[in-house]
Design a protein around this motif. Structure first.
Motif, mmCIF file in Angstrom:
data_model
loop_
_atom_site.group_PDB
_atom_site.id
_atom_site.type_symbol
_atom_site.label_atom_id
_atom_site.label_comp_id
_atom_site.label_asym_id
_atom_site.label_seq_id
_atom_site.Cartn_x
_atom_site.Cartn_y
_atom_site.Cartn_z
ATOM 1 N N THR A 158 0.842 -1.094 0.062
ATOM 2 C CA THR A 158 0.056 -0.004 0.037
ATOM 3 C C THR A 158 1.035 1.266 0.002
ATOM 4 O OG1 THR A 158 -1.750 -1.118 1.291
ATOM 5 C CG2 THR A 158 -1.992 1.339 1.182
ATOM 6 N N LEU A 159 0.735 2.040 -0.986
ATOM 7 C CA LEU A 159 1.334 3.374 -1.008
ATOM 8 C C LEU A 159 0.982 4.406 -0.224
ATOM 9 C CD1 LEU A 159 1.650 3.750 -5.105
ATOM 10 C CD2 LEU A 159 3.328 2.425 -3.379
ATOM 11 N N THR A 160 2.224 5.331 0.366
ATOM 12 C CA THR A 160 1.482 6.160 1.265
ATOM 13 C C THR A 160 2.145 7.589 0.657
ATOM 14 O OG1 THR A 160 3.711 6.154 2.516
ATOM 15 C CG2 THR A 160 1.669 4.718 3.251
ATOM 16 N N THR A 161 1.985 8.694 1.239
ATOM 17 C CA THR A 161 2.365 9.973 0.699
ATOM 18 C C THR A 161 3.557 10.524 1.494
ATOM 19 O OG1 THR A 161 0.927 11.003 2.227
ATOM 20 C CG2 THR A 161 0.203 10.693 -0.087
ATOM 21 N N ALA A 162 4.177 9.603 2.141
ATOM 22 C CA ALA A 162 5.252 10.108 2.955
ATOM 23 C C ALA A 162 6.634 9.085 2.687
ATOM 24 C CB ALA A 162 5.108 10.015 4.427
ATOM 25 N N PRO A 163 7.716 9.438 3.109
ATOM 26 C CA PRO A 163 8.984 8.585 2.943
ATOM 27 C C PRO A 163 8.452 7.328 3.400
ATOM 28 C CG PRO A 163 9.628 10.835 3.552
ATOM 29 C CD PRO A 163 8.031 10.811 3.649
ATOM 30 N N THR A 164 9.152 6.223 2.723
ATOM 31 C CA THR A 164 8.982 4.848 3.479
ATOM 32 C C THR A 164 9.852 4.619 4.703
ATOM 33 O OG1 THR A 164 8.740 4.035 1.199
ATOM 34 C CG2 THR A 164 9.194 2.392 2.913
ATOM 35 N N ASN A 165 9.102 4.435 5.600
ATOM 36 C CA ASN A 165 9.709 3.754 6.938
ATOM 37 C C ASN A 165 9.914 2.642 7.110
ATOM 38 O OD1 ASN A 165 9.369 6.584 7.604
ATOM 39 N ND2 ASN A 165 7.359 6.182 8.508
ATOM 40 N N LEU A 166 11.152 2.237 7.477
ATOM 41 C CA LEU A 166 11.486 0.762 7.655
ATOM 42 C C LEU A 166 12.213 0.457 9.351
ATOM 43 C CD1 LEU A 166 11.395 -1.956 6.297
ATOM 44 C CD2 LEU A 166 13.732 -1.456 5.382
ATOM 45 N N TYR A 167 11.418 -0.382 9.872
ATOM 46 C CA TYR A 167 11.972 -0.752 11.236
ATOM 47 C C TYR A 167 12.137 -2.196 11.569
ATOM 48 C CZ TYR A 167 10.755 4.307 12.509
ATOM 49 O OH TYR A 167 10.735 5.368 12.450
ATOM 50 N N SER A 168 12.907 -2.803 12.410
ATOM 51 C CA SER A 168 13.110 -3.714 12.777
ATOM 52 C C SER A 168 12.846 -4.108 14.447
ATOM 53 C CB SER A 168 14.509 -4.363 12.368
ATOM 54 O OG SER A 168 14.592 -5.947 12.640
ATOM 55 N N SER A 221 12.567 7.540 -0.458
ATOM 56 C CA SER A 221 11.612 8.486 -0.775
ATOM 57 C C SER A 221 10.676 7.603 -1.508
ATOM 58 C CB SER A 221 12.409 9.645 -1.380
ATOM 59 O OG SER A 221 12.697 9.134 -2.703
ATOM 60 N N ILE A 222 9.203 8.170 -1.399
ATOM 61 C CA ILE A 222 8.235 7.724 -2.162
ATOM 62 C C ILE A 222 8.446 7.441 -3.792
ATOM 63 C CG2 ILE A 222 5.946 7.830 -3.000
ATOM 64 C CD1 ILE A 222 6.122 6.265 -0.591
ATOM 65 N N ASN A 223 9.050 8.729 -4.077
ATOM 66 C CA ASN A 223 9.425 8.808 -5.402
ATOM 67 C C ASN A 223 10.300 7.982 -6.346
ATOM 68 O OD1 ASN A 223 7.753 11.039 -6.285
ATOM 69 N ND2 ASN A 223 9.413 12.657 -5.676
ATOM 70 N N ASP A 224 11.460 7.515 -5.318
ATOM 71 C CA ASP A 224 12.278 6.372 -5.725
ATOM 72 C C ASP A 224 11.708 5.092 -5.650
ATOM 73 O OD1 ASP A 224 14.356 8.405 -6.092
ATOM 74 O OD2 ASP A 224 15.409 7.997 -4.191
ATOM 75 N N LEU A 225 10.813 4.919 -4.674
ATOM 76 C CA LEU A 225 10.233 3.641 -4.656
ATOM 77 C C LEU A 225 9.227 3.316 -5.675
ATOM 78 C CD1 LEU A 225 9.247 1.008 -2.899
ATOM 79 C CD2 LEU A 225 7.659 2.618 -1.989
ATOM 80 N N LEU A 226 8.361 4.564 -6.217
ATOM 81 C CA LEU A 226 7.532 4.206 -7.457
ATOM 82 C C LEU A 226 8.375 4.192 -8.558
ATOM 83 C CD1 LEU A 226 4.762 6.488 -6.150
ATOM 84 C CD2 LEU A 226 5.026 4.424 -6.174
ATOM 85 N N LEU A 233 10.072 -1.759 -6.484
ATOM 86 C CA LEU A 233 8.609 -2.181 -6.398
ATOM 87 C C LEU A 233 8.335 -2.824 -7.668
ATOM 88 C CD1 LEU A 233 5.904 -2.370 -4.890
ATOM 89 C CD2 LEU A 233 5.438 0.184 -5.745
ATOM 90 N N VAL A 234 8.049 -4.118 -7.653
ATOM 91 C CA VAL A 234 7.602 -4.727 -9.106
ATOM 92 C C VAL A 234 6.434 -5.495 -8.687
ATOM 93 C CG1 VAL A 234 8.648 -6.452 -10.612
ATOM 94 C CG2 VAL A 234 10.141 -4.943 -9.602
ATOM 95 N N SER A 235 5.457 -5.405 -9.787
ATOM 96 C CA SER A 235 4.196 -6.131 -9.506
ATOM 97 C C SER A 235 3.621 -5.938 -8.079
ATOM 98 C CB SER A 235 4.435 -7.566 -9.923
ATOM 99 O OG SER A 235 4.714 -7.905 -11.348
ATOM 100 N N ASN A 236 3.872 -4.574 -7.686
ATOM 101 C CA ASN A 236 3.207 -4.166 -6.324
ATOM 102 C C ASN A 236 3.786 -5.230 -5.206
ATOM 103 O OD1 ASN A 236 1.776 -2.022 -5.077
ATOM 104 N ND2 ASN A 236 -0.041 -3.566 -4.878
ATOM 105 N N THR A 237 5.012 -5.382 -5.318
ATOM 106 C CA THR A 237 5.720 -6.390 -4.264
ATOM 107 C C THR A 237 7.066 -5.758 -3.927
ATOM 108 O OG1 THR A 237 4.566 -8.495 -5.215
ATOM 109 C CG2 THR A 237 6.750 -8.613 -3.739
ATOM 110 N N LEU A 238 7.359 -5.790 -2.810
ATOM 111 C CA LEU A 238 8.394 -5.607 -2.067
ATOM 112 C C LEU A 238 9.328 -6.758 -1.465
ATOM 113 C CD1 LEU A 238 7.824 -1.975 -0.235
ATOM 114 C CD2 LEU A 238 8.868 -2.434 -2.553
ATOM 115 N N ILE A 239 10.715 -6.535 -1.552
ATOM 116 C CA ILE A 239 11.554 -7.673 -0.901
ATOM 117 C C ILE A 239 12.164 -6.950 0.113
ATOM 118 C CG2 ILE A 239 13.028 -9.623 -1.201
ATOM 119 C CD1 ILE A 239 11.970 -10.149 -3.847
#
Length: 252
Positions: A158-168, A221-226, A233-239
């Motif tokens: 699911t896309l958002t309008t903010a930079p992608t956050n990633l936590y572990s 950033s969302i721009n780089d992600l899209l 992001l390929v076929s709406n899938t992230l790894i």
């Protein structure tokens, strides 16, 4: 006790726990029982710190320590300790500590020094039991054969309008007890599903029972992600991948 472990000081206060007064010192010293090399004057047992002790004075030196020109003075723990007792210095195999060369006999016998006056002298002891309350911590490296790399395939992202956050986050069931800490140094990676390079950031933190999450609040950033040419992001899938580089465990 070795000489370098002895601290000598002068005080006007009498010993708080044991006082051994010896009248007619020379008479006692010449008694048959005290003429043997092992002989010592012993106080009545006294209690302090929850234990029972005896003060011993060797008027002619402790021959077992090869001393014959000094007074030897010791304190002996009377109570029997369990084999696993961990008292400082005193334990079930070593129940006597003291000073083999406490005072030169010549100095003691000279009345000008005030130790033996009119054939009368006084010995004393103070015993302070230090309870073992030290907090012992151990820093170690967890087992080397544990899994160090984890991969997640996130479908229908699911896309958002903010930079992608990633936590572990650290799993609450990981067994990290209160007060213990786990240092982790690892890479958070967003896998490139085409032929480009992965996007990654090095993260590091001490995890604890109350601080169990670490990561990047602006991982990508969302721009780089899209941007399709990036290949994230390929076929709406992230790894997403986590690769642990170092771990240190600090525990009681």
């Amino acid at each position: 006790m070795d000489g370098h472990e002895v601290v000598r000081l002068m005080t006007e206060k009498p010993p708080a726990h044991c006082i051994l007064k010896i009248e007619s010192f020379s008479v006692f010293q010449d008694a048959s029982i005290y003429k043997c090399n092992e002989a010592s004057f012993k106080s009545i047992a006294f209690g302090t710190g929850g234990y029972t002790w005896v003060l011993s004075v060797f008027p002619k030196g402790n021959k077992q320590e090869h001393v014959d020109d000094h007074l030897s003075v010791y304190v002996t723990l009377v109570d029997k300790l369990a084999p696993d007792a961990r008292e400082k210095r005193f334990h079930y195999l070593k129940n006597t500590w003291g000073v083999s060369k406490f005072l030169p006999i010549s100095t003691f016998n000279d009345p000008e020094n005030g130790f033996l006056v009119d054939d009368y002298c006084v010995f004393g002891a103070e015993v302070f039991v230090l309870k073992n309350q030290a907090k012992i911590s151990t820093m170690s490296i967890p087992e080397e054969d544990c899994v160090r790399s984890y991969t997640w395939r996130i479908k229908n992202f699911t896309l958002t309008t903010a930079p992608t956050n990633l936590y572990s986050p650290l799993d609450s069931s990981s067994g990290l007890n209160y007060g213990n800490k786990l240092y982790v140094e690892y890479f958070l990676k967003l896998k490139n599903q085409r032929e480009g390079e992965n996007h990654q950031k090095l993260c590091y933190q001490w995890f604890s029972a109350s601080e169990n999450r670490c990561g990047s609040s602006a991982f990508l950033s969302i721009n780089d992600l899209l941007y399709s040419s990036k290949g994230y992001l390929v076929s709406n899938t992230l790894i997403v991948e986590v690769c642990v580089e170092k771990m240190f465990l600090l525990k009681d």
